[in-house]
Motif scaffolding. Structure first.
Motif, PDB file in Angstrom:
ATOM      1  N   LEU A 100       0.861  -1.183   0.000  1.00  0.00           N
ATOM      2  CA  LEU A 100       0.000   0.000   0.000  1.00  0.00           C
ATOM      3  C   LEU A 100       0.896   1.231   0.000  1.00  0.00           C
ATOM      4  O   LEU A 100       1.894   1.269   0.727  1.00  0.00           O
ATOM      5  N   THR A 101       0.531   2.228  -0.792  1.00  0.00           N
ATOM      6  CA  THR A 101       1.319   3.455  -0.858  1.00  0.00           C
ATOM      7  C   THR A 101       0.427   4.643  -0.561  1.00  0.00           C
ATOM      8  O   THR A 101      -0.618   4.809  -1.192  1.00  0.00           O
ATOM      9  N   GLY A 102       0.834   5.445   0.419  1.00  0.00           N
ATOM     10  CA  GLY A 102       0.114   6.662   0.782  1.00  0.00           C
ATOM     11  C   GLY A 102      -0.851   6.456   1.936  1.00  0.00           C
ATOM     12  O   GLY A 102      -1.351   5.363   2.166  1.00  0.00           O
ATOM     13  N   ARG A 103      -1.087   7.551   2.655  1.00  0.00           N
ATOM     14  CA  ARG A 103      -1.994   7.511   3.809  1.00  0.00           C
ATOM     15  C   ARG A 103      -3.398   7.073   3.432  1.00  0.00           C
ATOM     16  O   ARG A 103      -4.049   6.353   4.191  1.00  0.00           O
ATOM     17  N   ASP A 104      -3.893   7.541   2.277  1.00  0.00           N
ATOM     18  CA  ASP A 104      -5.260   7.186   1.891  1.00  0.00           C
ATOM     19  C   ASP A 104      -5.413   5.679   1.711  1.00  0.00           C
ATOM     20  O   ASP A 104      -6.420   5.101   2.117  1.00  0.00           O
ATOM     21  N   VAL A 107      -3.613   3.374   3.194  1.00  0.00           N
ATOM     22  CA  VAL A 107      -3.545   2.770   4.529  1.00  0.00           C
ATOM     23  C   VAL A 107      -4.881   2.958   5.247  1.00  0.00           C
ATOM     24  O   VAL A 107      -5.410   2.027   5.847  1.00  0.00           O
ATOM     25  N   ARG A 108      -5.456   4.162   5.152  1.00  0.00           N
ATOM     26  CA  ARG A 108      -6.766   4.413   5.776  1.00  0.00           C
ATOM     27  C   ARG A 108      -7.816   3.441   5.238  1.00  0.00           C
ATOM     28  O   ARG A 108      -8.579   2.843   6.004  1.00  0.00           O
ATOM     29  N   GLU A 109      -7.843   3.270   3.938  1.00  0.00           N
ATOM     30  CA  GLU A 109      -8.817   2.388   3.299  1.00  0.00           C
ATOM     31  C   GLU A 109      -8.657   0.945   3.770  1.00  0.00           C
ATOM     32  O   GLU A 109      -9.632   0.209   3.875  1.00  0.00           O
ATOM     33  N   PRO A 165     -11.810  -0.364   7.888  1.00  0.00           N
ATOM     34  CA  PRO A 165     -12.811  -1.434   8.033  1.00  0.00           C
ATOM     35  C   PRO A 165     -12.356  -2.545   8.984  1.00  0.00           C
ATOM     36  O   PRO A 165     -13.163  -3.097   9.723  1.00  0.00           O
ATOM     37  N   PHE A 166     -11.059  -2.839   8.966  1.00  0.00           N
ATOM     38  CA  PHE A 166     -10.558  -3.883   9.863  1.00  0.00           C
ATOM     39  C   PHE A 166     -10.762  -3.474  11.318  1.00  0.00           C
ATOM     40  O   PHE A 166     -11.325  -4.234  12.113  1.00  0.00           O
ATOM     41  N   LEU A 167     -10.330  -2.271  11.673  1.00  0.00           N
ATOM     42  CA  LEU A 167     -10.474  -1.824  13.058  1.00  0.00           C
ATOM     43  C   LEU A 167     -11.936  -1.655  13.455  1.00  0.00           C
ATOM     44  O   LEU A 167     -12.271  -1.750  14.637  1.00  0.00           O
ATOM     45  N   GLY A 168     -12.806  -1.430  12.486  1.00  0.00           N
ATOM     46  CA  GLY A 168     -14.235  -1.316  12.774  1.00  0.00           C
ATOM     47  C   GLY A 168     -14.820  -2.593  13.355  1.00  0.00           C
ATOM     48  O   GLY A 168     -15.809  -2.549  14.085  1.00  0.00           O
ATOM     49  N   GLY A 169     -14.196  -3.733  13.053  1.00  0.00           N
ATOM     50  CA  GLY A 169     -14.675  -5.017  13.566  1.00  0.00           C
ATOM     51  C   GLY A 169     -13.943  -5.491  14.808  1.00  0.00           C
ATOM     52  O   GLY A 169     -14.155  -6.610  15.265  1.00  0.00           O
TER      53      GLY A 169
END
Length: 125
Positions: free
Chosen positions: A40-44, A46-48, A52-56
């Motif tokens: 993954l490259t860039g903050r966006d 990483v956020r994406e 969702p993972f942390l949401g669970g």
């Protein structure tokens, strides 16, 4: 603040499930490789990936067994990452992590090496 202290603060952001604090520790063009998954490259990006993972996840605990800093300033961590999922499932995975920092003190390269099959077996059980 030393690079080790920055890495430990980053881990605390994960344990607080604070996505904004996690992202603020990263360079805007961070390269995150959760090996063996795609880079993954860039903050966006990483956020994406993490939102969702942390949401669970109800609770996160990253247990640091060993931590060291190289002469070049990279921080190496041997960890057990524990994720206590909503619904009672728990996932624990052994991780070797590397954090590299830019001149501004942000994490600009982050690699975590782990056994994906071990993670997935716990996620589906």
């Amino acid at each position: 603040m030393s690079h080790i202290e920055k890495a430990l603060a980053f881990i605390r952001h994960w344990e607080a499930k604070d996505v904004e604090a996690i992202l603020s520790a990263l360079a805007s063009d961070v390269v995150y490789h959760n090996i063996p998954m795609p880079v993954l490259t860039g903050r966006d990006a990483v956020r994406e990936f993490i939102t969702p993972f942390l949401g669970g996840v109800e609770r996160v605990q990253w247990e640091v067994h060993q931590i060291a800093e190289t002469a070049q300033g990279a921080v190496l961590t041997e960890r057990s990452d524990h994720f206590f999922m909503q619904g009672g499932a728990n996932i624990s995975v052994r991780v070797m992590g590397v954090f590299e920092f830019n001149s501004a003190g942000e994490i600009d390269k982050w690699r975590d090496y782990f056994d994906l099959a071990e993670f997935q077996a716990q996620k589906t059980s």
